[in-house]
Every structure is written in C-alpha cells, then in structure tokens.
Design a protein around this motif. Structure first.
Motif, short mmCIF file in Angstrom:
data_model
loop_
_atom_site.label_atom_id
_atom_site.label_comp_id
_atom_site.label_asym_id
_atom_site.label_seq_id
_atom_site.Cartn_x
_atom_site.Cartn_y
_atom_site.Cartn_z
N UNK A 1 0.83 -1.39 0.62
CA UNK A 1 0.57 0.02 0.01
C UNK A 1 0.60 0.84 0.14
N UNK A 2 1.80 1.18 0.73
CA UNK A 2 2.26 2.82 0.62
C UNK A 2 3.14 3.00 -0.53
N UNK A 3 3.82 1.64 -0.77
CA UNK A 3 4.84 1.36 -1.90
C UNK A 3 3.90 2.28 -3.25
N UNK A 4 2.56 1.47 -3.19
CA UNK A 4 2.16 1.97 -4.06
C UNK A 4 1.38 3.81 -4.30
N UNK A 5 0.79 4.21 -2.95
CA UNK A 5 0.94 5.73 -3.03
C UNK A 5 2.22 6.33 -3.39
N UNK B 1 -7.86 -0.05 0.20
CA UNK B 1 -7.66 1.12 1.07
C UNK B 1 -6.96 2.79 -0.11
N UNK B 2 -5.40 1.88 -0.05
CA UNK B 2 -4.75 3.21 -0.76
C UNK B 2 -4.65 3.22 -2.63
N UNK B 3 -5.27 1.72 -3.89
CA UNK B 3 -5.16 1.81 -4.55
C UNK B 3 -6.60 2.63 -4.66
N UNK B 4 -7.64 2.77 -4.16
CA UNK B 4 -8.56 3.44 -4.34
C UNK B 4 -8.10 4.69 -4.16
N UNK B 5 -7.75 5.09 -2.81
CA UNK B 5 -7.11 7.22 -2.66
C UNK B 5 -5.98 7.34 -3.89
N UNK B 6 -5.88 5.75 -4.43
CA UNK B 6 -5.03 6.58 -5.54
C UNK B 6 -5.33 6.86 -7.00
N UNK B 7 -6.86 6.97 -7.36
CA UNK B 7 -7.75 6.90 -7.66
C UNK B 7 -7.80 5.91 -8.82
N UNK C 1 -5.02 -6.74 -0.09
CA UNK C 1 -5.80 -6.59 2.11
C UNK C 1 -6.88 -5.76 2.13
N UNK C 2 -6.75 -5.15 3.12
CA UNK C 2 -7.83 -4.34 3.54
C UNK C 2 -7.04 -2.59 2.95
N UNK C 3 -5.57 -2.74 3.38
CA UNK C 3 -4.80 -1.28 2.88
C UNK C 3 -5.26 -1.52 2.34
#
Length: 379
Positions: free
Chosen positions: A72-76, A109-115, A104-106
């Motif tokens: 998740x953090x790496x994708x952000x 959340x990360x990819x949705x946050x990134x659009x 995972x849920x994280x």
C-alpha cells in the motif's frame, strides 16, 4: 496517419517486482530483489522527466511484474511520483495488476485513494492442483477473498485464467470458468499456456519432465471458454478477452487501435503510431543506464507506412468487431483490399472470415487458427 503526431493519451508503467517467478513466466521481472525498489523509483522519476510536458491520459496501466508487490505505501509513493507527469482525465481508466495474495483491506484503501478504477488479478485458476502445476504461490480461496474485497469497493475486476496447464483436463477448465462466472467479475482474460525458451517450464519440457497438452485438447479448452463465458453474458471482444457490458479494457483497446501510447520502466514499449521503442528488458541494466543518463532502449522497431498498416490489420482482426474498410483507409492511408485481397479471398472460401462489403471479421474458426493467418498479412 491519424493521431500520429498528437500527444499520447495512454500510458503504461512497468513495475518489475515479484515475490516469486512462476515456472512459465518470461516477463521482465526480478523476484526477491526488493532491495532495488528505491533505485527503480529514482530511475522511473528520471525517465518520466524526458517528457516535454505532463500528459493528459484517458488510460493508465500499471503492469508487471506485480505492482501490488510494492504494498500500500509503495503504491502511494509510485502514484505520487507519476502524478507530476501522467495526469488521468476525469473518467479515465486506471488499472493496477495484482497478485491475489497482496489484496488486503489496506491495498484496497490505497489503490482507491490513488484513483484506481480497475484491478487485474493474476488468478490463473481456481483449482488448487492447477495452481500448483502452474507454480503459483496462491490458492483458490485467495482469489475469492481478493474479489470479495474489490467488488464491493467499486472496482472493475478482471481475472486472468490459464488453460492447457500441465495435467489440466477439459472438465477442469469448465470448472474454472464456472467459478469465475460465479465470482461476479466484469472481465475475464483466457490465455493458453505457452512454453517459452529460457523459462523453468521450457527447460523441464526439454528434459521430458513436462509435456504440453494435445493440440486438439487445447483447442477444445479455448472453445469451451468461448461457449461458457458467452452463455454467462460476457462479450468475446478480442481473441483472449471477455467482458460484461461496460467492462472492456479501454487501455488494451487503445493498443489494438494502434493509438500512440507512452511507456516507462524496464521492458516497457512505447509507440508513436509508426515506431515502437522498447526499454532494455534487464531491470538492473535499465536502472543503471537510466540513472547514469545513458540510453536505456533495448530495441527500436521503425515501420514504414505500409508495414504499420499491415500491423494494424493483424491487431484489428484479433477483435470480434473486425476492421471497417472506410475507417482503415482514414487511419492508415491504405485501402484494405490493396494489401490483403488475395489472402482475404482464401479466408472467406475456407470459412475463416466474413465480408459484408465494409467490415471484415474473422469467424470463430478463423479466431481459433488466427496465429497461422498473420504471415499472409505481414508478408
């Protein structure tokens, strides 16, 4: 040529990291080399800076390798790096490829946050024995769990399935297809296992330890995929791709339309409508050359106008929509019949193609043998 001198509206970013290289895989990737992530991101930032200005995009595709392996953090971090140069427009399709184990849920959340709007899952099968035969590191329930997290979050989900795996039966393929339909995904890509030189599977085949399935069985597997998915409401819109209404992959359609696209990362190929430039396939070589300011290109394929037109025929006929004579002349500058009149007659006589006066399409039989037709087109 139409669009040739316009800025690309499509971009691909190659993320070469995986936790494990599957035995059949010959893609550009490194397994167990997470120590390279920082240098990869630095090199990617430099490569992006070759653009004269940011690109407004209709589609953005993050493939691999396994982009989800970044976590998740790496994708952000990756999306933040891309943001200055690759700018998806409102309504753009943004795809991230993922290993089911990484969902995972994280991650959601990360990819949705990134659009992100679309996740392509490398499931390959929902049968434990087939997954083991394919040297995959996940199980059937990992695929189901991933889909159950992604669909309620509003993503379009594409599932890759593989046929002709070692020991796989026709009944096994039918069971995989039924399971995929039951998952409720909007898109399914069905690929036949290929035995690539230099892979673990290729070496095992040479030693007699693995054998391909019979060609007749391989064909039956592909035919049953068409039958079962079409019966479930999927449109067979390209040789290997099936979509529910509204679920087509717009990024891949840009490739098949031969629209210009940009590409970044090791092994990534960009296209300006005439010339395809492919980065060096070695991840470490690409990183080192890019960071040192050297040219990281590995191969350049420059086509003349007729060669580009002939390639357009090949990718166009892989689609069930086929090719319109009028549209082809507009985008290529060539008359379709001037290029393939003789082979087209043979295909029609053999029941491999249809022609309504404007649009040429391969029949189902033609799609089944399409790889054997392209030599007549490319010359």
């Amino acid at each position: 040529m139409q669009d040739m001198f316009l800025p690309p509206r499509h971009a691909y970013v190659h993320v070469p990291f995986c936790r494990h290289r599957c035995g059949y895989c010959d893609f550009t990737l490194v397994a167990g080399r997470d120590d390279l992530v920082e240098r990869y991101l630095a090199a990617l930032s430099l490569e992006l800076s070759r653009l004269s200005e940011p690109l407004d995009l209709d589609t953005l595709y993050l493939g691999g390798g396994t982009p989800s392996h970044l976590g998740p953090d790496g994708l952000r971090r990756l999306f933040a790096l891309l943001d200055g140069w690759l700018r998806p427009l409102p309504g753009a399709e943004i795809t991230v490829e993922a290993n089911p184990l990484d969902v995972t849920e994280a991650f959601v959340a990360a990819v949705r946050e990134c659009g992100t709007t679309r996740v392509s899952l490398g499931g390959q099968s929902l049968d434990a024995l087939t997954l083991a035969a394919l040297d995959r590191d996940h199980g059937p329930n990992d695929v189901r769990r991933a889909v159950d997290l992604l669909l309620p979050a509003g993503f379009t989900v594409s599932l890759d399935l593989m046929t002709a795996a070692p020991g796989q039966t026709l009944a096994g393929v039918e069971a995989d297809l039924a399971a995929a339909v039951d998952l409720g995904v909007q898109h399914v890509s069905v690929y036949c296992l290929t035995w690539e030189k230099g892979t673990a599977f290729g070496a095992a085949r040479l030693r007699g330890e693995l054998q391909p399935v019979a060609e007749t069985l391989e064909r039956s597997m592909f035919e049953v995929a068409i039958d079962r998915l079409e019966a479930a409401g999927f449109e067979h819109y390209e040789v290997s791709n099936f979509a529910r209404p509204g679920g087509r992959c717009r990024h891949n359609e840009a490739y098949w339309d031969c629209r210009p696209w940009e590409a970044f990362g090791p092994g990534a190929a960009r296209f300006d409508g005439r010339t395809r430039s492919t980065n060096h396939r070695s991840t470490t070589t690409w990183i080192n050359r890019t960071l040192s300011g050297e040219d990281a290109a590995g191969d350049i394929d420059a086509m003349n106008p007729e060669q580009a037109a002939r390639e357009r025929i090949v990718v166009g006929l892989r689609r069930r929509d086929g090719i319109s004579r009028g549209a082809f002349r507009v985008v290529s500058g060539f008359g379709l019949d001037a290029l393939i009149a003789a082979p087209l007659r043979r295909w029609i006589e053999a029941g491999l193609a249809t022609d309504d006066g404007d649009r040429i399409r391969l029949t189902r039989e033609g799609l089944l043998v399409s790889d054997g037709l392209w030599a007549d087109v490319l010359g």
